[in-house]
Design a protein around this motif. Structure first.
Motif, PDB file in Angstrom:
ATOM      1  N   THR A  15       0.844  -1.208   0.000  1.00 33.60           N
ATOM      2  CA  THR A  15       0.000   0.000   0.000  1.00 33.60           C
ATOM      3  C   THR A  15       0.876   1.253   0.000  1.00 33.60           C
ATOM      4  OG1 THR A  15      -1.745  -1.152   1.232  1.00 33.60           O
ATOM      5  CG2 THR A  15      -1.789   1.258   1.256  1.00 33.60           C
ATOM      6  N   ILE A  16       1.880   1.263   0.865  1.00 29.83           N
ATOM      7  CA  ILE A  16       2.816   2.389   0.914  1.00 29.83           C
ATOM      8  C   ILE A  16       3.543   2.540  -0.418  1.00 29.83           C
ATOM      9  CG2 ILE A  16       4.906   3.257   2.023  1.00 29.83           C
ATOM     10  CD1 ILE A  16       3.956   1.859   4.595  1.00 29.83           C
ATOM     11  N   ALA A  17       3.998   1.406  -0.986  1.00 30.17           N
ATOM     12  CA  ALA A  17       4.731   1.432  -2.252  1.00 30.17           C
ATOM     13  C   ALA A  17       3.877   2.004  -3.380  1.00 30.17           C
ATOM     14  CB  ALA A  17       5.196   0.020  -2.615  1.00 30.17           C
ATOM     15  N   GLY A  18       2.619   1.566  -3.457  1.00 25.68           N
ATOM     16  CA  GLY A  18       1.734   2.064  -4.508  1.00 25.68           C
ATOM     17  C   GLY A  18       1.488   3.559  -4.395  1.00 25.68           C
ATOM     18  N   LEU A  19       1.320   4.053  -3.171  1.00 25.08           N
ATOM     19  CA  LEU A  19       1.088   5.481  -2.960  1.00 25.08           C
ATOM     20  C   LEU A  19       2.340   6.303  -3.267  1.00 25.08           C
ATOM     21  CD1 LEU A  19      -1.048   5.359   0.313  1.00 25.08           C
ATOM     22  CD2 LEU A  19      -1.848   5.746  -2.034  1.00 25.08           C
ATOM     23  N   ILE A  20       3.511   5.761  -2.907  1.00 23.75           N
ATOM     24  CA  ILE A  20       4.764   6.438  -3.239  1.00 23.75           C
ATOM     25  C   ILE A  20       4.918   6.557  -4.749  1.00 23.75           C
ATOM     26  CG2 ILE A  20       7.288   6.184  -3.233  1.00 23.75           C
ATOM     27  CD1 ILE A  20       7.056   5.024  -0.429  1.00 23.75           C
ATOM     28  N   ASN A  21       4.650   5.465  -5.450  1.00 21.66           N
ATOM     29  CA  ASN A  21       4.760   5.465  -6.909  1.00 21.66           C
ATOM     30  C   ASN A  21       3.801   6.491  -7.521  1.00 21.66           C
ATOM     31  OD1 ASN A  21       6.469   3.256  -8.411  1.00 21.66           O
ATOM     32  ND2 ASN A  21       4.851   3.860  -9.815  1.00 21.66           N
ATOM     33  N   ALA A  22       2.577   6.528  -7.003  1.00 26.16           N
ATOM     34  CA  ALA A  22       1.580   7.471  -7.499  1.00 26.16           C
ATOM     35  C   ALA A  22       2.023   8.912  -7.278  1.00 26.16           C
ATOM     36  CB  ALA A  22       0.240   7.220  -6.809  1.00 26.16           C
ATOM     37  N   PHE A  23       2.607   9.182  -6.126  1.00 28.75           N
ATOM     38  CA  PHE A  23       3.088  10.532  -5.828  1.00 28.75           C
ATOM     39  C   PHE A  23       4.203  10.944  -6.782  1.00 28.75           C
ATOM     40  CE2 PHE A  23       6.145  13.255  -3.520  1.00 28.75           C
ATOM     41  CZ  PHE A  23       5.341  14.366  -3.318  1.00 28.75           C
ATOM     42  N   GLY A  24       5.163  10.068  -6.997  1.00 28.56           N
ATOM     43  CA  GLY A  24       6.274  10.396  -7.889  1.00 28.56           C
ATOM     44  C   GLY A  24       5.825  10.669  -9.312  1.00 28.56           C
ATOM     45  N   VAL A  25       4.916   9.844  -9.800  1.00 28.29           N
ATOM     46  CA  VAL A  25       4.467   9.974 -11.188  1.00 28.29           C
ATOM     47  C   VAL A  25       3.574  11.191 -11.378  1.00 28.29           C
ATOM     48  CG1 VAL A  25       2.986   8.920 -12.938  1.00 28.29           C
ATOM     49  CG2 VAL A  25       4.736   7.553 -11.804  1.00 28.29           C
ATOM     50  N   THR A  26       2.582  11.364 -10.507  1.00 29.35           N
ATOM     51  CA  THR A  26       1.595  12.426 -10.713  1.00 29.35           C
ATOM     52  C   THR A  26       2.084  13.811 -10.303  1.00 29.35           C
ATOM     53  OG1 THR A  26       0.599  11.941  -8.557  1.00 29.35           O
ATOM     54  CG2 THR A  26      -0.358  10.862 -10.484  1.00 29.35           C
ATOM     55  N   CYS A  27       3.028  13.881  -9.371  1.00 30.97           N
ATOM     56  CA  CYS A  27       3.490  15.189  -8.889  1.00 30.97           C
ATOM     57  C   CYS A  27       4.781  15.662  -9.538  1.00 30.97           C
ATOM     58  CB  CYS A  27       3.672  15.156  -7.373  1.00 30.97           C
ATOM     59  SG  CYS A  27       2.108  15.046  -6.462  1.00 30.97           S
ATOM     60  N   PHE A  28       5.466  14.787 -10.294  1.00 29.51           N
ATOM     61  CA  PHE A  28       6.705  15.196 -10.939  1.00 29.51           C
ATOM     62  C   PHE A  28       6.731  14.908 -12.445  1.00 29.51           C
ATOM     63  CE2 PHE A  28       8.047  14.908  -6.519  1.00 29.51           C
ATOM     64  CZ  PHE A  28       8.835  16.041  -6.383  1.00 29.51           C
ATOM     65  N   LEU A  29       6.254  13.756 -12.859  1.00 30.87           N
ATOM     66  CA  LEU A  29       6.386  13.365 -14.265  1.00 30.87           C
ATOM     67  C   LEU A  29       5.188  13.768 -15.115  1.00 30.87           C
ATOM     68  CD1 LEU A  29       7.884   9.777 -13.761  1.00 30.87           C
ATOM     69  CD2 LEU A  29       9.100  11.937 -14.061  1.00 30.87           C
ATOM     70  N   TYR A  30       4.019  13.356 -14.714  1.00 31.25           N
ATOM     71  CA  TYR A  30       2.814  13.557 -15.526  1.00 31.25           C
ATOM     72  C   TYR A  30       2.509  15.028 -15.813  1.00 31.25           C
ATOM     73  CZ  TYR A  30      -1.777  12.367 -17.414  1.00 31.25           C
ATOM     74  OH  TYR A  30      -2.860  12.208 -18.233  1.00 31.25           O
ATOM     75  N   PRO A  31       2.678  15.941 -14.839  1.00 34.72           N
ATOM     76  CA  PRO A  31       2.336  17.347 -15.111  1.00 34.72           C
ATOM     77  C   PRO A  31       3.156  17.984 -16.227  1.00 34.72           C
ATOM     78  CG  PRO A  31       2.504  16.965 -12.758  1.00 34.72           C
ATOM     79  CD  PRO A  31       3.055  15.744 -13.425  1.00 34.72           C
ATOM     80  N   VAL A  32       4.404  17.531 -16.421  1.00 34.75           N
ATOM     81  CA  VAL A  32       5.278  18.150 -17.429  1.00 34.75           C
ATOM     82  C   VAL A  32       5.499  17.236 -18.635  1.00 34.75           C
ATOM     83  CG1 VAL A  32       6.429  19.686 -15.800  1.00 34.75           C
ATOM     84  CG2 VAL A  32       7.319  17.376 -16.161  1.00 34.75           C
ATOM     85  N   ASN A  33       4.653  16.209 -18.758  1.00 34.20           N
ATOM     86  CA  ASN A  33       4.671  15.297 -19.917  1.00 34.20           C
ATOM     87  C   ASN A  33       5.954  14.473 -20.033  1.00 34.20           C
ATOM     88  OD1 ASN A  33       2.108  16.144 -20.709  1.00 34.20           O
ATOM     89  ND2 ASN A  33       2.939  17.800 -21.966  1.00 34.20           N
ATOM     90  N   LEU A  34       6.560  14.161 -18.879  1.00 37.20           N
ATOM     91  CA  LEU A  34       7.648  13.190 -18.872  1.00 37.20           C
ATOM     92  C   LEU A  34       7.046  11.797 -18.686  1.00 37.20           C
ATOM     93  CD1 LEU A  34      10.358  14.976 -16.685  1.00 37.20           C
ATOM     94  CD2 LEU A  34      10.205  14.839 -19.171  1.00 37.20           C
TER      95      LEU A  34
END
Length: 288
Positions: A15-34
């Protein structure tokens, strides 16, 4: 399905791992199209080029779940359940961050704004930590690993080469679709950072190493090693091909911080000894 195959601790950590992954992707990568690697990166690209109702969280489920279920016979029930659960949490986490929580991730990272280098590094680092935790606790958070295990041998490739090839194709396709090579190139940085983070989390800082020592003076070396480390030592009979003389092979497992001391002991006790040192992915049991 045997209950003893599953552990509450694993589900908590997944559960922790999935939330960490979601945070990294949605707050750093997805917003700037990486782009992340594997199926996660594929889902991000598809979410960008399809209608808004086809969201990132939806693609994560639609693509990953069938792959894990397809690989069930090869990977086993516990791995499949853990992986499906981790992907579900990852998907729900992306949905909460992008659609529910009061966080604006539509055009810029809430922490790194539009700095592509920072987003690539920290997005890769955080998502890599999440992926590494998933592996450490019995699952996988990306279905491309299942594809690699199922098809790499048929294609004459290693699992790592298959995954790298998939990502090269993904980033090339992203560059063609987005008519820009800047974002895919920064995504390569994301992939490299994430790969290192996965190795670090899955295997740990204190990664074990094995030393194989071929010597004519096993008693002296074993006594010195035992006095220094207190670890179990295994002796195997060996024979030199050219010398036709009997020798002894010492098998000894230590962590990477102890390797230099092992070298010193062997050099002191038998300067003609032959030594090889290799990485050990896991150590089970306690041999004395």
């Amino acid at each position: 399905m045997k209950k003893e195959n599953f552990h509450i601790k694993n589900f908590v950590m997944l559960t922790i791992a999935g939330l960490i992954n979601a945070f990294g992707v949605t707050c750093f990568l997805y917003p700037v199209n990486l782009y992340d690697s594997g199926i996660s990166g594929t889902s991000m690209l598809l979410a960008q080029i399809t209608p808004p109702y086809l969201s990132l969280s939806l693609f994560l489920v639609l693509i990953n779940f069938p792959l894990f279920l397809y690989g069930y016979k090869k990977m086993g029930i516990s791995f499949t359940v853990y992986s499906v659960y981790a992907v579900f949490i990852y998907s729900m986490g992306t949905w909460l961050i992008t659609d529910i929580l009061p966080i604006d991730v539509s055009i810029a990272s809430p922490l790194a704004e539009q700095d592509l280098l920072l987003c690539a590094i920290f997005g890769g680092l955080i998502s890599g930590i999440g992926s590494g935790l998933t592996i450490r606790y019995g699952g996988a958070i990306d279905g491309v690993e299942i594809l690699a295990i199922l098809f790499s041998k048929k294609l004459g490739l290693t699992v790592g080469t298959f995954v790298m090839g998939y990502n090269v194709i993904l980033y090339f396709f992203a560059g063609m679709v987005m008519s820009s090579w800047i974002l895919p190139l920064y995504s390569v940085i994301t992939y490299a950072v994430a790969l290192k983070a996965v190795d670090f989390i899955a295997e740990g800082l204190d990664k074990a190493k094995s030393a194989m020592i071929i010597t004519n003076h096993p008693d002296n070396i074993c006594k010195a090693l035992s006095n220094e480390f207190g670890n179990g030592i295994t002796l195997l009979g060996a024979k030199g091909y050219y010398s036709d003389k009997d020798k002894t092979m010492i098998y000894f497992v230590v962590n990477r911080f102890q390797i230099n001391k092992v070298r010193e002991i062997v050099a002191r006790e038998d300067r003609h000894a032959y030594v090889t040192i290799t990485d050990v992915s896991d150590v089970l049991g306690n041999e004395k």
